[in-house]
Design a protein around this motif. Structure first.
Motif: not given
Lengths: 357, 528, 213
Positions: A15-16, A19, A75-76, A79, A83, A103, B35-37, B40-41, B220, B226
């Motif tokens: 997966s990396m 990505l 809210g989502s 968020a 991110l 924020r 992995v993307s998430l 970030q966190i 969240t 986060f």
């Protein structure tokens, strides 16, 4: 059993790799020609709505294709925007409110822009642009709603102040939403914090002693517990100043002459919704046009009957149901956005311990 | 040990590579978003958040609640699975499809119905949450256990009874051991769904019925914390992973496959079957009846206007984009559901046969089950970061929602398929091989019929997942691409009689769509 | 107790509606009654009615003078063997055979001893620890017979027990069954679609009969 780590490692590694492959693609992504048709993605929460012809008119006159993408609830959505700060999932975001806006500013979500249309903002909103990084588009008040029919039938006078809600006359009649999961619930909590200052937990203790019911969401409270909505047993609910006109607009067949619910104008909390250009957009010019458009008289006039909030411009005539039945709250409670951002966690924790939740 | 696992040299060559399909699918739609998430966190000091007692306390509360929910779902679901998948009676297919309905009802609708029916006597809290979870998950038990049960020759019990075992003993000593892995599978999934439940807990729960999922949402969406959310999500994934690992370890014993043979109920069985069918209909339909009632009522009495507004007008609010056309949402939901069913059945089926082939084994089964432990918020945010922006913006393709649904459905397909496939008698392969069939043909002779039965049961469940899913869709659907649950949620998010009435109509339509679709899938699969 | 065997009087079988005219017959201990007929004519339903799996519509069934018409299956003491061995897959060979003994309240040790004795009787000495999936078709059917006998039945019903086996195995197993029925002195009913097999079974032990359906 011995195979688990190998496979897990392999999966993560793969997966990396994928990505990395995805992100290294970015330089080769095609450049949008300035002359071609431009698409602006407008990220909003799931309560966003405007008339189709208003959007179509804008697309026709500006040559911009507007693609509305939903980020879930407010809210989502915020968020997600935080991110993705710097590499946004859209060009413009609409719908961040004054409890969450600080924020987004801290995280550099927005690119500053002051629309020429801002001069038409209502005076009390004109100075709430956080150095021009966001633009107020609309506002609404979270207020206690009353089922007038119920009170008339019982022969009791409806409550008129926050203080009344703790009065034994109104024992077991109020339903509110959990501020940890519901936006109007949080607004009502903030309203009591604004009113009572450090003594707000005592007020909530009194509400609790008076049998307040806490519900998980606005729909659950309004349709499940409120006597008007769906046959609940509580005639007092936390809702919006515009719920009575909505009741008329979304009535069955011939709308009734008057709504059967009304608004208690004491202890309302003002929510302001902002729009802003997401930093990192590759369409800054078109994004500015979208902000201008959101503040234009056409959109502003379209807002009340679609989203049941008030336009941020001061020069917009309101629809009749609003002037007749929506509460015009002159002295809504409000807390500084910075205070809310810093303290919301503590407030919720404290509220939880007072209410045993 | 009586496990019968076919070995690779008897299997067709492509089976060796079947695992690639689910592996690639999981990497693309789960691995990359996560992995993307995480990128970030997660930071070095994320670890320090593990010492916060709050998520651990919530995990404890949620565990107790989920155990109770699971026990009740099994108690109600096992008799239903028995009757609906093994006995012959008129309308059986429809009853089976109806049992899937609770699974797809939007949680807010279920919550409202439960409060209307039981709220006065139970109030908010553990009891009503457990009841609602058991109700929602009946289909999981019926489908997973039923798929296995239907393949057990009823004559095993007959033999046991002629060997002096009474009905209960025969069940306990013969049928139960054969069902155990399927029951474990179903129990694990009900546990996971109850442990990670969001809507029901928010709407019907109290201070002591919280879940980590609700904590993640608060962290969240309200607190924008986060790091804390990452820890809560990680604890949730760990608990879910352990439970699924436990389920994957449950050994299966074989049992002759004899699909499609239904028992004709006589005498005593007739009475029991009748009672169970009546109870099934009562349990499943009581909340549905409440919905139908709501869809026909207004403050001025009975009305058909909510129904006519759905089928008559172009949009629910003429001239506004607010909800869009309900008919379009229905078409979209159906298309997503079919796509989800097909993709999940293929991906999950490949995963199941890979597990069977022995080389990849349980670790892989566990990996395919991982999506169950990932909260909708986590998955939604991750997918948005991975595929919702340059250079790879896939939102316009309309594929993100069905792919997310397929991801959620794959573990269910695996859970339905593995216990049953594993029990298929591999001697059949040997027998077929000695008759000079080529390996591929031999393999299909042995597994083809059972595979189809299983894929149909699983595909139906996957369709149902898609029809009812709300969380991921709310992140990934475009404003002009709403599904039926999203439309219902939006309607219920605003005041006015019409909102509630039309939402009730849409929920009734969702029930009808689910029943029809699942029944059609069952029928299509049964026809040879 | 008098060993008069299995007696059937005016028995009507079927699911709600009669499937066949009423049956009246008797099978003496140590003999086999063969039932022969094309498939779908109710042979299996008759057996399942005798075993108490399907309720009788009318008539009476007795074993050794005991009226069992309305008794539940597990109290009838009628064992059954099917075309497939239907061995319990989660138990090994010995525990399959010991199953009936365990249900009769015997201890695990006693039941296993009896199982080993019966396995030896059907010629499968030493296979007790085997997994049932590792047996050949003929072996599995013998285990199934041994399992039926271990429950110490008063009658034995055999529903096409040889039809999955090849010819040499059939005749060997037929002889075994005849010997077992004679040795245990219990009545047996043997259902088959093959007239030749029916004749073999009916006339293998003295006093047998054939019922054509």
């Amino acid at each position: 059993m011995k195979r688990i780590p190998t496979v897990t490692v392999a999966l993560i590694a793969t997966s990396m790799f994928v990505l990395a492959a995805c992100s290294s693609d970015s330089p080769s992504s095609e450049e949008t020609a300035a002359s071609g048709p431009v698409t602006v993605q407008l990220l909003t929460h799931d309560s966003f709505a405007l008339s189709e012809d208003v959007i179509a008119d804008f697309e026709a006159s500006s040559g911009i294709t507007l693609e509305v993408v939903s980020g879930g609830d407010a809210g989502s959505m915020v968020a997600g925007a935080i991110l993705a700060a710097g590499a946004p999932t859209a060009d413009v975001m609409f719908g961040v409110d004054n409890t969450l806006v600080t924020r987004t500013l801290d995280e550099g979500v927005f690119e500053p822009y002051t629309s020429p249309e801002s001069s038409a903002l209502r005076p009390e909103l004109a100075d709430q642009t956080f150095e021009g990084r966001v633009t107020p588009i609309d506002f609404g008040d979270v207020c206690i709603n009353i089922d007038d029919t119920w009170f008339a039938a019982e022969g009791i006078a409806a409550p008129t102040t926050l203080e009344d809600l703790a009065n034994p006359t109104y024992k077991d009649l109020l339903v509110v939403q959990d501020p940890g999961t519901s936006s109007p619930g949080l607004a009502f909590l903030l309203s009591t914090v604004s009113r009572y200052g450090d003594a707000w937990p005592d007020y909530w203790q009194r509400l609790r002693d008076n049998g307040v019911k806490v519900s998980g969401s606005w729909s659950d409270a309004y349709y499940g517990d409120f006597t008007f909505g769906g046959g609940g047993d509580r005639p007092i609910v936390v809702s919006y100043a515009t719920s009575p006109p909505a009741e008329i607009v979304y009535a069955e067949g011939e709308p009734p002459a008057r709504p059967s619910t009304s608004v208690m104008t004491d202890g309302c909390y003002r929510q302001i919704e902002y729009a802003g250009i997401l930093a990192g957009t590759d369409q800054p010019a078109a994004a500015q046009q979208v902000i201008d458009w959101l503040l234009s008289p056409e959109v502003q006039a379209d807002i009340p009957l679609n989203m049941f909030v008030f336009p941020a411009r001061q020069d917009i005539p309101l629809p009749a149901v609003f002037t007749e039945f929506a509460a015009q709250v002159d002295s809504a409670e409000q807390l500084p956005a910075e205070f809310v951002a810093e303290n919301v966690g503590d407030l919720l924790a404290k509220w939880g311990s007072v209410m045993g939740r | 040990m009586t496990i019968t696992t076919p070995t690779l040299h008897r299997s067709p060559g492509w089976l060796r590579w079947a695992w690639l399909v689910p592996a690639v699918f999981l990497v693309i739609f789960l691995g990359v978003p996560l992995v993307s998430l995480a990128a970030q966190i997660v930071s070095p000091d994320t670890i320090s958040y593990f010492t916060d007692p709050l998520p651990w306390r919530v995990a404890g509360l949620a565990t107790g609640q989920a155990l109770l929910s699971t026990a009740l779902a099994l108690l109600l679901g096992l008799p239903m699975a028995n009757v609906l998948t093994r006995y012959r009676f008129p309308g059986r297919r429809w009853a089976l499809a109806l049992a899937t309905v609770p699974f797809v009802l939007p949680t807010v609708v279920v919550a409202l119905a439960f409060r209307a029916l039981l709220g006065a006597s139970l109030g908010s809290g553990l009891a009503i949450v457990v009841l609602a979870h058991a109700y929602l998950n009946l289909a999981v038990v019926v489908r997973i256990v039923g798929a296995r049960w239907a393949t057990i020759d009823p004559r095993f019990e007959t033999v046991a009874r002629t060997l002096r075992a009474d009905r209960l003993t025969a069940f306990r000593t013969v049928t139960l051991p054969a069902l155990a892995p399927a029951i474990a599978s179903a129990a694990a999934i009900v546990f996971v769904f109850s442990f990670t439940s969001l809507g029901i807990v928010l709407l019907l729960g109290d201070a002591n019925t919280r879940t980590l999922e609700s904590l993640v949402l608060r962290q969240t969406s309200v607190l924008l914390d986060f790091q804390g959310a990452a820890i809560s999500a990680a604890i949730q994934a760990m608990v879910v992973g352990s439970v699924l690992l436990w389920a994957a370890r449950q050994r299966s014993s074989g049992g002759t496959f004899r699909g499609g043979h239904l028992i004709r109920p006589d005498g005593f069985a007739r009475i029991v079957v009748g009672i169970v069918i009546a109870l099934t209909l009562l349990i499943v339909l009581a909340p549905v009846a409440a919905l139908v009632w709501s869809s026909l009522r207004s403050s001025s009495g009975w009305t058909l206007s909510w129904w006519s507004s759905v089928f008559g007008a172009q949009t629910i609010d003429a001239g506004s984009t607010r909800i869009g056309s309900p008919l379009a949402a229905m078409g979209r939901s159906l298309a997503y559901a079919l796509l989800t069913g097909i993709v999940a059945a293929i991906v999950g089926g490949m995963a199941a046969v890979s597990v069977l082939s022995g080389r990849i084994g349980r670790a892989f089964a566990l990996a395919t089950a991982l999506p169950l432990g990932i909260s909708a918020a986590t998955l939604g945010l991750g997918t948005l970061l991975a595929y919702g922006r340059e250079p790879l913006d896939l939102r316009a393709t309309g594929m993100l929602v069905p792919m997310a649904h397929a991801l959620i459905a794959v573990p269910l397909v695996v859970a339905v398929a593995t216990p049953t496939l594993r029990a298929a008698d591999s001697r059949l392969v040997t027998v077929a091989a000695t008759l000079r069939a080529r390996p591929s043909r031999a393999w299909w002779t042995a597994y083809g019929p059972i595979l189809r039965t299983v894929m149909v049961a699983a595909g139906g469940l996957a369709c149902a997942v898609s029809l009812g899913e709300f969380g991921a869709a709310s992140f990934l659907a475009r404003a002009d691409g709403l599904t039926v649950p999203l439309v219902i949620a939006r309607l219920l998010g605003r005041p006015g009689e019409a909102s509630f009435g039309v939402a009730a109509v849409m929920a009734v339509i969702l029930v009808v769509m689910t029943t029809a679709l699942v029944a059609a899938v069952d029928k299509g699969g049964r026809r040879s | 107790m008098t060993h008069t065997g299995l007696t059937v009087n005016d028995l009507v079988i079927g699911y709600g509606v009669p499937l066949h005219t009423a049956f009246t017959f008797a099978v003496s201990p140590g003999t086999v009654m063969a039932i022969v007929g094309p498939s779908g004519c109710g042979k299996s339903t008759l057996l399942s009615t005798l075993a108490g799996v399907t309720p009788a519509l009318a008539g009476q069934v007795t074993i050794d003078g005991r009226d069992i018409t309305t008794l539940p299956t597990h109290e009838r003491r009628i064992a059954m063997v099917f075309q497939e061995p239907l061995l319990f897959p989660h138990l090994n060979v010995r525990d399959n055979v010991a199953y009936g003994q365990r249900r009769m309240g015997k201890s695990r040790v006693q039941a296993r001893q009896e199982a080993d004795r019966l396995l030896a009787w059907v010629g499968l000495e030493g296979l007790g620890e085997r997994a049932v999936a590792q047996l050949s078709g003929g072996q599995a059917q013998r285990v199934s017979l041994a399992r039926a006998l271990a429950a110490e039945p008063d009658a034995l019903l055999l529903d096409e027990p040889f039809s999955a086996l090849d010819a040499p195995l059939r005749s060997r197993l037929a002889n075994d069954v005849l010997a077992i029925v004679a040795g245990a002195t219990i009545p047996a009913i043997h259902v088959t679609h093959d007239p030749e097999e029916a004749a073999t079974m009916a006339h293998g032990n003295p006093g047998g009969s054939i019922l054509s359906m």
